[in-house]
Design a protein around this motif. Structure first.
Motif, short mmCIF file in Angstrom:
data_model
loop_
_atom_site.label_atom_id
_atom_site.label_comp_id
_atom_site.label_asym_id
_atom_site.label_seq_id
_atom_site.Cartn_x
_atom_site.Cartn_y
_atom_site.Cartn_z
N TYR A 31 0.84 -1.21 0.00
CA TYR A 31 0.00 0.00 0.00
C TYR A 31 0.87 1.24 0.00
O TYR A 31 1.85 1.35 0.75
CB TYR A 31 -0.91 0.01 1.23
CG TYR A 31 -1.91 -1.10 1.23
CD1 TYR A 31 -1.60 -2.35 1.79
CD2 TYR A 31 -3.18 -0.93 0.67
CE1 TYR A 31 -2.52 -3.38 1.78
CE2 TYR A 31 -4.10 -1.96 0.65
CZ TYR A 31 -3.76 -3.18 1.20
OH TYR A 31 -4.67 -4.21 1.19
N PHE A 33 0.53 5.60 -0.06
CA PHE A 33 -0.38 6.73 0.18
C PHE A 33 0.35 8.03 -0.11
O PHE A 33 1.52 8.18 0.21
CB PHE A 33 -0.85 6.75 1.64
CG PHE A 33 -1.42 5.45 2.13
CD1 PHE A 33 -0.60 4.44 2.59
CD2 PHE A 33 -2.80 5.24 2.12
CE1 PHE A 33 -1.12 3.23 3.05
CE2 PHE A 33 -3.33 4.05 2.58
CZ PHE A 33 -2.50 3.04 3.05
N TYR A 48 -4.44 6.70 -2.74
CA TYR A 48 -3.65 5.56 -2.33
C TYR A 48 -3.73 4.43 -3.34
O TYR A 48 -4.69 4.33 -4.10
CB TYR A 48 -4.00 5.09 -0.91
CG TYR A 48 -5.33 4.39 -0.74
CD1 TYR A 48 -6.47 5.12 -0.45
CD2 TYR A 48 -5.43 3.00 -0.83
CE1 TYR A 48 -7.68 4.49 -0.26
CE2 TYR A 48 -6.63 2.37 -0.64
CZ TYR A 48 -7.76 3.12 -0.35
OH TYR A 48 -8.96 2.49 -0.16
N ASN A 50 -2.93 0.18 -4.11
CA ASN A 50 -2.73 -1.18 -3.60
C ASN A 50 -2.16 -2.01 -4.74
O ASN A 50 -2.79 -2.10 -5.81
CB ASN A 50 -4.05 -1.76 -3.08
CG ASN A 50 -3.91 -3.21 -2.63
OD1 ASN A 50 -4.81 -4.03 -2.83
ND2 ASN A 50 -2.79 -3.55 -2.04
N SER A 95 2.52 0.91 3.63
CA SER A 95 2.24 -0.07 4.67
C SER A 95 2.21 -1.45 4.06
O SER A 95 1.96 -1.62 2.86
CB SER A 95 0.93 0.24 5.40
OG SER A 95 -0.18 0.00 4.56
N ILE A 97 0.41 -4.30 5.36
CA ILE A 97 -0.92 -4.92 5.40
C ILE A 97 -1.95 -3.82 5.61
O ILE A 97 -1.69 -2.84 6.30
CB ILE A 97 -1.02 -5.97 6.52
CG1 ILE A 97 -0.01 -7.09 6.29
CG2 ILE A 97 -2.43 -6.54 6.63
CD1 ILE A 97 0.05 -8.09 7.42
N GLU A 98 -3.09 -4.00 5.03
CA GLU A 98 -4.18 -3.04 5.17
C GLU A 98 -4.43 -2.70 6.63
O GLU A 98 -4.60 -3.58 7.48
CB GLU A 98 -5.45 -3.66 4.59
CG GLU A 98 -6.72 -2.88 4.86
CD GLU A 98 -7.94 -3.71 4.55
OE1 GLU A 98 -7.80 -4.79 3.95
OE2 GLU A 98 -9.05 -3.27 4.90
N ALA A 102 1.63 2.61 9.25
CA ALA A 102 2.08 3.28 8.03
C ALA A 102 3.43 3.93 8.29
O ALA A 102 3.64 4.54 9.33
CB ALA A 102 1.06 4.33 7.60
N TYR B 35 0.24 8.74 16.05
CA TYR B 35 1.52 9.06 15.41
C TYR B 35 2.07 10.33 16.05
O TYR B 35 1.34 11.18 16.55
CB TYR B 35 1.34 9.32 13.92
CG TYR B 35 1.03 8.08 13.10
CD1 TYR B 35 -0.25 7.54 13.09
CD2 TYR B 35 2.02 7.47 12.33
CE1 TYR B 35 -0.53 6.40 12.36
CE2 TYR B 35 1.74 6.34 11.58
CZ TYR B 35 0.47 5.82 11.60
OH TYR B 35 0.19 4.69 10.86
N TYR B 97 -6.13 5.53 5.91
CA TYR B 97 -5.78 6.10 7.20
C TYR B 97 -6.20 7.56 7.14
O TYR B 97 -5.69 8.32 6.31
CB TYR B 97 -4.27 6.05 7.45
CG TYR B 97 -3.66 4.68 7.38
CD1 TYR B 97 -3.36 4.11 6.15
CD2 TYR B 97 -3.35 3.97 8.53
CE1 TYR B 97 -2.79 2.85 6.08
CE2 TYR B 97 -2.77 2.71 8.46
CZ TYR B 97 -2.50 2.17 7.24
OH TYR B 97 -1.92 0.93 7.17
#
Lengths: 113, 109
Positions: A31, A33, A48, A50, A95, A97-98, A102, B35, B97
């Protein structure tokens, strides 16, 4: 691994010029972003990917913005033509895995004059 | 659009004191993450709490999650000057996110 690598770190350009920001994600991360950070709007998710495929680009502000991921180790965010309101810090993150941790790059600070 | 909102927006405390930051969000989540961002740097992951967890600890960090209230809190105990940074919550739904507005923490030596 060196982490997520972004280039350039700083970019100053004139209004109307094309700007290309680059990102190398962490190897093995599926992934990727792109975020934009400003004082007024905070951290905004732009797009994003995938497995190199764009999944959601609803955050891309307008047609002047485009993003590509030609392979698993490289992505670009292009602004053409650039405008002063595009001035911001642009972050790339990846990242494995979903929905897990991140990892962010150091960002590109873009100034359009 | 922003999913989460942190409260307070800014916090100034003395070294050794505890710092508490709160986060509220709007929709259902798979997990919530916190974060840290030092000035001019990228974000660094601190801790992740899943939607079926209520509390989690990591060193001096304690995170709580109340899904019924759609809120979370981050507690930093025995703060240090090096904890000075902005702290963001991020909600993870499907793939995305979404980050909150952040809390700027200043720890005075």
């Amino acid at each position: 691994d060196a982490g997520v690598i972004q280039s350039p770190r700083h970019e100053v350009t004139e209004m109307g010029q094309e700007v290309t920001l680059r990102c190398k994600p962490i190897s093995g991360h599926d992934y990727l972003f792109w975020y934009r950070q400003t004082m007024m709007r905070g951290l905004e998710l732009l797009i994003y990917f995938n497995n190199n495929v764009p999944i959601d680009d609803s955050g891309m502000p307008e047609d002047r913005f485009s993003a590509k991921m030609p392979n698993a180790s490289f992505s670009t965010l292009k602004i053409q033509p650039s405008e002063p309101r595009d001035s911001a810090v642009y972050f790339c993150a990846s990242s494995y895995i979903e929905g897990t941790e991140a990892f962010f790059g150091q960002g590109t600070r873009l100034t359009v004059v | 659009s922003q999913q989460g909102e942190e409260d307070p927006q800014a916090l100034s405390i003395q070294e050794g004191e505890n710092a508490t930051m709160n986060c509220s969000y709007k929709t259902s989540i798979n997990n919530l993450q916190w974060y840290r961002q030092n000035s001019g740097r990228g974000l660094v992951h601190l801790i992740l709490i899943r939607s079926n967890e209520r509390e989690k600890h990591s060193g001096r960090l304690r995170v709580t999650l109340d899904t019924s209230k759609k809120s979370s809190s981050l507690l930093i105990t025995a703060s240090r000057a090096a904890d000075t940074a902005s702290y963001f919550c991020a909600t993870a739904g499907t793939y995305k996110y979404i980050f909150g507005t952040g809390t700027r923490l200043k720890v005075l030596a």
